[in-house]
Motif scaffolding. Structure first.
Motif, mmCIF file in Angstrom:
data_model
loop_
_atom_site.group_PDB
_atom_site.id
_atom_site.type_symbol
_atom_site.label_atom_id
_atom_site.label_comp_id
_atom_site.label_asym_id
_atom_site.label_seq_id
_atom_site.Cartn_x
_atom_site.Cartn_y
_atom_site.Cartn_z
ATOM 1 N N UNK A 163 -36.009 12.157 19.308
ATOM 2 C CA UNK A 163 -36.193 12.945 20.574
ATOM 3 C C UNK A 163 -34.932 12.849 21.590
ATOM 4 N N UNK A 164 -34.433 13.977 21.876
ATOM 5 C CA UNK A 164 -33.251 14.043 22.909
ATOM 6 C C UNK A 164 -33.659 15.192 24.026
ATOM 7 N N UNK A 165 -32.580 15.056 25.023
ATOM 8 C CA UNK A 165 -32.685 16.113 25.783
ATOM 9 C C UNK A 165 -31.886 17.050 25.445
ATOM 10 N N UNK A 166 -31.625 18.385 25.916
ATOM 11 C CA UNK A 166 -30.556 19.447 25.298
ATOM 12 C C UNK A 166 -29.048 18.855 25.704
ATOM 13 N N UNK A 167 -28.945 17.856 26.389
ATOM 14 C CA UNK A 167 -27.720 17.275 26.660
ATOM 15 C C UNK A 167 -27.406 16.304 25.533
ATOM 16 N N UNK A 168 -28.341 15.937 24.893
ATOM 17 C CA UNK A 168 -28.090 14.810 23.798
ATOM 18 C C UNK A 168 -28.705 13.412 24.021
ATOM 19 N N UNK A 169 -29.128 13.305 25.368
ATOM 20 C CA UNK A 169 -29.399 12.050 25.614
ATOM 21 C C UNK A 169 -30.851 11.693 24.919
ATOM 22 N N UNK A 170 -31.085 10.496 24.648
ATOM 23 C CA UNK A 170 -32.187 9.921 24.008
ATOM 24 C C UNK A 170 -33.446 10.298 25.142
ATOM 25 N N UNK A 171 -34.629 10.673 24.608
ATOM 26 C CA UNK A 171 -35.387 10.810 25.481
ATOM 27 C C UNK A 171 -37.022 10.428 24.560
ATOM 28 N N UNK A 172 -37.203 9.178 24.890
ATOM 29 C CA UNK A 172 -38.426 8.308 24.509
ATOM 30 C C UNK A 172 -38.198 8.156 22.855
ATOM 31 N N UNK A 173 -39.228 7.781 22.326
ATOM 32 C CA UNK A 173 -39.130 7.814 20.774
ATOM 33 C C UNK A 173 -40.327 8.405 20.011
ATOM 34 N N UNK A 174 -40.168 8.403 18.688
ATOM 35 C CA UNK A 174 -41.639 8.804 17.917
ATOM 36 C C UNK A 174 -41.857 7.567 17.308
ATOM 37 N N UNK A 175 -41.385 6.362 17.699
ATOM 38 C CA UNK A 175 -41.886 5.145 16.981
ATOM 39 C C UNK A 175 -43.389 4.850 17.158
ATOM 40 N N UNK A 176 -43.942 4.147 16.213
ATOM 41 C CA UNK A 176 -45.302 3.496 16.300
ATOM 42 C C UNK A 176 -45.137 1.969 16.074
ATOM 43 N N UNK A 177 -46.113 1.405 16.548
ATOM 44 C CA UNK A 177 -46.133 -0.225 16.480
ATOM 45 C C UNK A 177 -45.985 -0.680 14.867
ATOM 46 N N UNK A 178 -46.719 -0.011 14.215
ATOM 47 C CA UNK A 178 -46.758 -0.456 12.832
ATOM 48 C C UNK A 178 -45.436 -0.324 12.010
ATOM 49 N N UNK A 179 -44.647 0.619 12.376
ATOM 50 C CA UNK A 179 -43.485 0.936 12.160
ATOM 51 C C UNK A 179 -42.503 -0.162 12.499
ATOM 52 N N UNK A 180 -42.582 -0.065 13.928
ATOM 53 C CA UNK A 180 -41.664 -1.259 14.361
ATOM 54 C C UNK A 180 -41.804 -2.501 13.853
ATOM 55 N N UNK A 181 -42.948 -2.995 13.205
ATOM 56 C CA UNK A 181 -43.235 -4.161 12.698
ATOM 57 C C UNK A 181 -42.325 -4.339 11.493
ATOM 58 N N UNK A 182 -42.639 -3.191 10.713
ATOM 59 C CA UNK A 182 -42.040 -3.078 9.279
ATOM 60 C C UNK A 182 -40.610 -3.264 9.284
ATOM 61 N N UNK A 183 -40.176 -2.591 10.545
ATOM 62 C CA UNK A 183 -38.596 -2.802 10.926
ATOM 63 C C UNK A 183 -37.975 -3.886 10.916
ATOM 64 N N UNK A 184 -38.876 -4.823 11.819
ATOM 65 C CA UNK A 184 -38.510 -6.208 12.341
ATOM 66 C C UNK A 184 -38.335 -6.977 10.776
ATOM 67 N N UNK A 185 -39.124 -6.813 10.070
ATOM 68 C CA UNK A 185 -39.419 -7.437 8.833
ATOM 69 C C UNK A 185 -38.261 -7.068 7.981
ATOM 70 N N UNK A 186 -38.016 -5.815 7.933
ATOM 71 C CA UNK A 186 -36.697 -5.525 6.959
ATOM 72 C C UNK A 186 -35.363 -6.261 7.442
ATOM 73 N N UNK A 187 -35.484 -6.482 8.786
ATOM 74 C CA UNK A 187 -34.214 -7.331 9.198
ATOM 75 C C UNK A 187 -34.225 -8.806 8.951
ATOM 76 N N UNK A 188 -35.370 -9.265 8.493
ATOM 77 C CA UNK A 188 -35.228 -10.560 7.811
ATOM 78 C C UNK A 188 -35.926 -11.560 8.944
ATOM 79 N N UNK A 189 -36.543 -10.805 9.845
ATOM 80 C CA UNK A 189 -37.345 -11.547 10.799
ATOM 81 C C UNK A 189 -38.601 -12.161 10.234
ATOM 82 N N UNK A 190 -38.957 -13.398 10.242
ATOM 83 C CA UNK A 190 -40.137 -13.782 9.758
ATOM 84 C C UNK A 190 -41.352 -13.180 10.099
ATOM 85 N N UNK A 191 -42.307 -13.141 9.344
ATOM 86 C CA UNK A 191 -43.446 -12.218 9.737
ATOM 87 C C UNK A 191 -44.365 -12.521 11.069
ATOM 88 N N UNK A 192 -44.389 -14.177 11.106
ATOM 89 C CA UNK A 192 -45.120 -14.619 12.327
ATOM 90 C C UNK A 192 -44.275 -14.211 13.458
#
Length: 388
Positions: A309-338
């Motif tokens: 999501x961006x403004x017309x000038x290209x600036x980021x404008x919030x996200x379309x992220x969900x919390x479960x997706x964020x969890x999967x992203x962190x685990x992909x980085x090698x962060x332990x699940x707990x």
């Protein structure tokens, strides 16, 4: 509500893992947690059981947005919007959240504060989705230079009388306000907010290191989407980011979509600040869970392409992220699940003073999420009731 037993799961408390483990719930409260296989109850063998996710910075989802419903809307419209948002969040494992307003006219924010109070009353007797834990006001007392996707038309100087009115119309449900500490009157507002029990988060700011530290000394205890909407680090003027990173009492929000903050910086922040201070947030907007297209955010037009999501000038404008997706992203980085789970549960609860959720511990409310081994949400419990 009665008694339920969830048995043989891989339990993330999130301080440790118990496998196989069983949780007993009575009348919506966790009564027992113990190790070992057992018969009876719901068999969760092969599943993961975590505390419910807590999103303390989210504007909207699936066509609903608290600020949008407040602009020219009504308290009734806000209540309707928040109820629908709560249902949509639950699909992604969220059991509690802080609906977050954008910088907006005074009248719109009054409608939002009243709407949050009314919805929390509504939820006392009805569990249809995630529970609201209060309001997060992002703005309007922020930096024009670092406004980002906040509507500059409505940015204004800190006003104690205005904040008092928001506090009163919310019936004391205003939990967090994001502001820029360098603007005139900000330090006095921080002291007043803290006297009411409102958490103060530093964000959308062009503050110097010294200005940020001054705000922390008088009670600011959070960082709103760290790195985004902030003065950048410079070796001769470390700025607000370094002040936030080095202050152990400050919780640090991160938008873990790999767009707002690079994976390298996410890992660096966790390594430097410690997992105990990291709070995963979505900063999600009205377009979350919807197709790409043109939407509105705080009265500004935004364009969503490939989920960004961006403004017309290209600036980021919030996200379309969900919390479960964020969890999967962190685990992909090698962060332990707990550890990853902690940033979605116990840490956000601690950051805003939620005392009965965020962990699987006897005495805590039974807000629970069942995940499969791919970290996909399979079922959700709120106050011990299976709502998904």
């Amino acid at each position: 509500m009665g008694r339920i037993i969830l048995s043989n799961a891989r339990i993330i408390t999130p301080f440790e893992e118990i496998y196989p483990g069983t949780v007993e719930v009575e009348n919506g409260i966790i009564k027992k947690v113990y190790y070992g296989k057992r018969c009876g109850g719901e068999n969760l063998e092969g599943k993961i059981l975590t505390p419910g996710f807590i999103d303390i910075h989210t504007h909207g989802i699936r066509g609903h947005d608290i600020t949008q419903s407040s602009l020219g809307g009504s308290v009734e419209k806000v209540v309707e919007t928040l109820v629908e948002m709560s249902k949509a969040y639950a699909v992604h494992g969220v059991t509690r959240f802080l609906p977050t307003t954008m910088t907006a006219p005074h009248e719109a924010l009054l409608i939002a504060t009243k709407g949050v109070a009314e919805t929390m009353d509504y939820q006392r007797d009805r569990i249809e989705g995630a529970l609201i834990e209060g309001l997060h006001m992002e703005g309007p007392y922020i930096s024009r230079e670092k406004a980002g996707a906040q509507n500059p038309k409505y940015i204004r100087s800190p006003s104690i009388s205005e904040l008092k009115e928001y506090w009163e119309t919310s019936r004391g449900k205003l939990r967090t306000i994001t502001l820029a500490p360098e603007v005139k009157g900000a330090l006095e507002l921080i002291e007043y907010a803290r006297s009411l029990g409102i958490n103060v988060s530093i964000g959308h700011t062009n503050a110097t290191y010294e200005e940020a530290k001054a705000a922390i000394y008088v009670g600011a205890n959070r960082a709103t989407h760290l790195y985004n909407g902030m003065r950048q680090i410079h070796h001769r003027e470390p700025g607000v980011v370094v002040a936030l990173l080095e202050s152990p009492q400050v919780y640090l929000e991160l938008i873990c979509d790999f767009i707002h903050v690079s994976p390298v910086m996410i890992k660096f922040t966790i390594r430097y600040a410690g997992i105990e201070r990291i709070v995963t947030v979505t900063d999600s907007i009205i377009a979350t869970d919807l197709p790409d297209g043109t939407y509105s955010l705080g009265g500004l037009e935004i364009i969503v392409e490939e989920g960004v999501s961006r403004l017309r000038n290209g600036a980021l404008a919030g996200s379309t992220l969900t919390m479960d997706k964020a969890l999967r992203n962190l685990v992909k980085l090698g962060i332990p699940l707990k550890d990853a789970v902690r940033t979605l549960t116990y840490n956000p609860a601690s950051a805003v003073g939620i005392r009965d959720a965020g962990a699987i511990i006897p005495g805590y409310t039974a807000d629970l999420v069942v995940l499969n081994n791919n970290l996909r949400v399979e079922s959700v419990y709120v106050r011990g009731e299976n709502i998904l």
